[in-house]
Design an enzyme around this catalytic site. Structure first.
Site, short mmCIF file in Angstrom:
data_model
loop_
_atom_site.label_atom_id
_atom_site.label_comp_id
_atom_site.label_asym_id
_atom_site.label_seq_id
_atom_site.Cartn_x
_atom_site.Cartn_y
_atom_site.Cartn_z
N CYS A 59 -1.73 -102.14 -11.87
CA CYS A 59 -1.00 -101.44 -13.26
C CYS A 59 -0.48 -100.09 -12.77
CB CYS A 59 -1.33 -101.60 -14.40
SG CYS A 59 -1.72 -103.33 -15.15
N HIS A 74 1.83 -96.16 -19.09
CA HIS A 74 1.51 -97.57 -18.74
C HIS A 74 1.67 -98.22 -20.08
CE1 HIS A 74 0.58 -101.48 -17.49
NE2 HIS A 74 -0.61 -101.37 -17.78
N ASN A 102 2.47 -106.38 -21.26
CA ASN A 102 2.02 -105.70 -20.37
C ASN A 102 2.50 -106.44 -18.96
OD1 ASN A 102 0.59 -104.54 -18.25
ND2 ASN A 102 -1.45 -104.75 -18.98
O1 UT7 Z 1 -2.96 -103.14 -17.46
C1 UT7 Z 1 -4.07 -102.82 -17.17
C2 UT7 Z 1 -5.04 -102.21 -18.21
N1 UT7 Z 1 -5.37 -103.17 -19.40
C3 UT7 Z 1 -5.55 -102.81 -20.38
O2 UT7 Z 1 -5.50 -101.52 -20.57
C4 UT7 Z 1 -6.17 -103.69 -21.66
C5 UT7 Z 1 -7.19 -102.95 -22.15
N2 UT7 Z 1 -7.94 -103.81 -23.35
C6 UT7 Z 1 -7.38 -104.16 -24.50
O3 UT7 Z 1 -6.13 -103.85 -24.75
C7 UT7 Z 1 -8.05 -104.77 -25.56
O4 UT7 Z 1 -9.58 -104.61 -25.11
C8 UT7 Z 1 -7.83 -106.23 -25.98
C9 UT7 Z 1 -6.63 -106.46 -26.57
C10 UT7 Z 1 -7.85 -107.12 -24.63
C11 UT7 Z 1 -8.90 -106.57 -26.85
O5 UT7 Z 1 -8.95 -105.97 -28.10
P1 UT7 Z 1 -10.27 -105.68 -28.58
O6 UT7 Z 1 -9.84 -104.80 -29.81
O7 UT7 Z 1 -10.97 -104.74 -27.44
O8 UT7 Z 1 -11.09 -106.63 -28.98
P2 UT7 Z 1 -12.53 -107.29 -28.49
O9 UT7 Z 1 -12.53 -107.72 -26.95
O10 UT7 Z 1 -13.44 -106.07 -28.89
O11 UT7 Z 1 -12.80 -108.38 -29.44
C12 UT7 Z 1 -12.93 -108.21 -30.85
C13 UT7 Z 1 -13.03 -109.61 -31.15
C14 UT7 Z 1 -13.90 -110.67 -30.63
O12 UT7 Z 1 -14.57 -111.29 -31.48
P3 UT7 Z 1 -15.98 -111.10 -32.00
O13 UT7 Z 1 -16.91 -111.20 -30.83
O14 UT7 Z 1 -15.92 -109.88 -32.83
O15 UT7 Z 1 -16.26 -112.12 -33.16
C15 UT7 Z 1 -13.11 -111.38 -29.73
O16 UT7 Z 1 -13.60 -112.67 -29.17
O17 UT7 Z 1 -11.47 -110.14 -31.19
C16 UT7 Z 1 -11.85 -111.66 -30.71
N3 UT7 Z 1 -10.65 -111.88 -29.77
C17 UT7 Z 1 -9.61 -112.61 -30.24
N4 UT7 Z 1 -9.53 -113.08 -31.44
C18 UT7 Z 1 -8.20 -113.57 -31.69
C19 UT7 Z 1 -10.49 -111.49 -28.47
N5 UT7 Z 1 -9.08 -111.65 -28.02
C20 UT7 Z 1 -8.67 -112.45 -29.11
C21 UT7 Z 1 -7.35 -112.92 -29.42
N6 UT7 Z 1 -7.34 -113.63 -30.65
N7 UT7 Z 1 -6.39 -113.13 -28.62
#
Ligand code: UT7
Length: 290
Positions: A89, A217, A247
């Site tokens: 990216c 980005h 993205n």
């Molecule tokens: O381009 C390269 C760079 N990429 C990025 O910059 C992406 C960086 N990361 C992110 O944007 C975020 O970390 C994500 C969007 C990928 C995830 O968001 P988050 O707020 O960090 O969520 P998390 O991984 O902490 O997950 C929170 C909860 C989890 O459930 P529990 O363990 O709290 O029960 C996940 O399993 O949300 C759950 N979860 C989802 N729920 C519904 C993760 N993905 C999903 C989903 N739908 N798609």
């Protein structure tokens, strides 16, 4: 899949994205070609006057020949210098930095820089942590030397191999899809993108107050908001279009740049900062005067 529009909107800001369904094997070069054709038509030059083609992509048509060589072929550009750039990216900011160096050294006169990604073909559609985030897209810019004080003023490029296992796409094996530790990458992005901008500004004795527009980005609206806040920039100075395209990796900055340009958000003489974060970990920033 176990997800919802509400979760995606709240956690990422993404409402739409573009997917090339049943994309052909030459999808990256085809999307890149279409973006390049648009750019060439906008500035009304002959494609044959381009002597260098760089394609930033992590979804190339092949290991070789390069997607850049195929784009050059589709545009009818013969001779010259064409190669792909692998910085995930951060490919677009790395590419601007290389294009700038090639032009300043006199090796290249006119550079076509393309960011083209068919990320949909490299996703695990059972992984809700990644498959809801990415889209397909391409953007292109054309760079050449100028005598005025406009153009690229400062570049910073950065790689932290310690983060290599937090975001990757393997070349070999059965599991050929993008893997990401979302939270780790989130933290890298919120920390590194503002740092890159500050470093790039410091190199030319400028400060955040000099920035008229920031084009970060586009991975997650919350990350973009945090980057703007850490830099102390008001929302009106930060370009966000992740809600429309998701993205698209190396294509996010040129897509956002085009929207900002067409939307007249960039005026003559404006200082525009671009910053990126990708697998590697790669990061960078570019300061330009328009
Ligand atoms: O381009 C390269 C760079 N990429 C990025 O910059 C992406 C960086 N990361 C992110 O944007 C975020 O970390 C994500 C969007 C990928 C995830 O968001 P988050 O707020 O960090 O969520 P998390 O991984 O902490 O997950 C929170 C909860 C989890 O459930 P529990 O363990 O709290 O029960 C996940 O399993 O949300 C759950 N979860 C989802 N729920 C519904 C993760 N993905 C999903 C989903 N739908 N798609």
């Amino acid at each position: 899949m176990d997800t919802s529009d509400e979760w995606i909107t709240q956690r990422t800001g993404i409402k739409e994205r573009r997917i090339w369904e049943n994309a052909p094997d030459d999808a990256a070069s085809e999307l890149g070609f279409l973006a390049a054709k648009n750019a060439i038509e906008k500035v009304q030059i002959l494609a044959s006057s381009i002597d260098t083609v760089i394609c930033a992509t992590f979804t190339p048509d092949n290991f070789f020949p390069s997607t850049a060589a195929l784009i050059a072929g589709k545009l009818g550009i013969k001779g010259g210098f064409a190669f792909d750039l692998s910085a995930a990216c951060a490919g677009f900011t790395f590419g601007l930095s290389i294009a700038d160096s090639l032009i300043r050294s006199g090796q290249s006169k006119r550079v076509l820089l393309v960011g083209s990604e068919v990320v949909s073909r490299s996703l695990d559609w059972n992984d809700r942590g990644t498959c809801i985030l990415f889209g397909d897209g391409a953007g292109a810019v054309i760079l050449e030397a100028s005598d005025d004080d406009k153009g690229i003023l400062s570049c910073v490029n950065y790689t932290d191999p310690n983060g290599a296992q937090s975001l990757y796409l393997r070349s070999w094996g059965e599991k050929r899809f993008l893997v990401m530790e979302g939270q780790k990458i989130y933290k890298y992005a919120c920390k590194l993108m503002p740092e890159m901008v500050e470093q790039a500004l410091a190199k030319i004795n400028m400060g955040v107050a000099d920035i008229d527009l920031l084009i970060p980005h586009q991975a997650n609206a919350r990350i973009i908001e945090s980057v703007g806040e850490r830099l102390g920039l008001g929302a009106e100075k930060v370009v966000v279009n992740v809600q429309k395209y998701g993205n698209t990796s190396s294509a996010t900055i040129p897509l956002a740049l085009e929207e900002a340009w067409d939307g007249k958000r960039i005026k003559d003489g404006d200082i525009v900062a671009m910053t990126s974060l990708g697998g590697g970990i790669t990061a960078g920033a570019i300061i330009m005067r328009f």
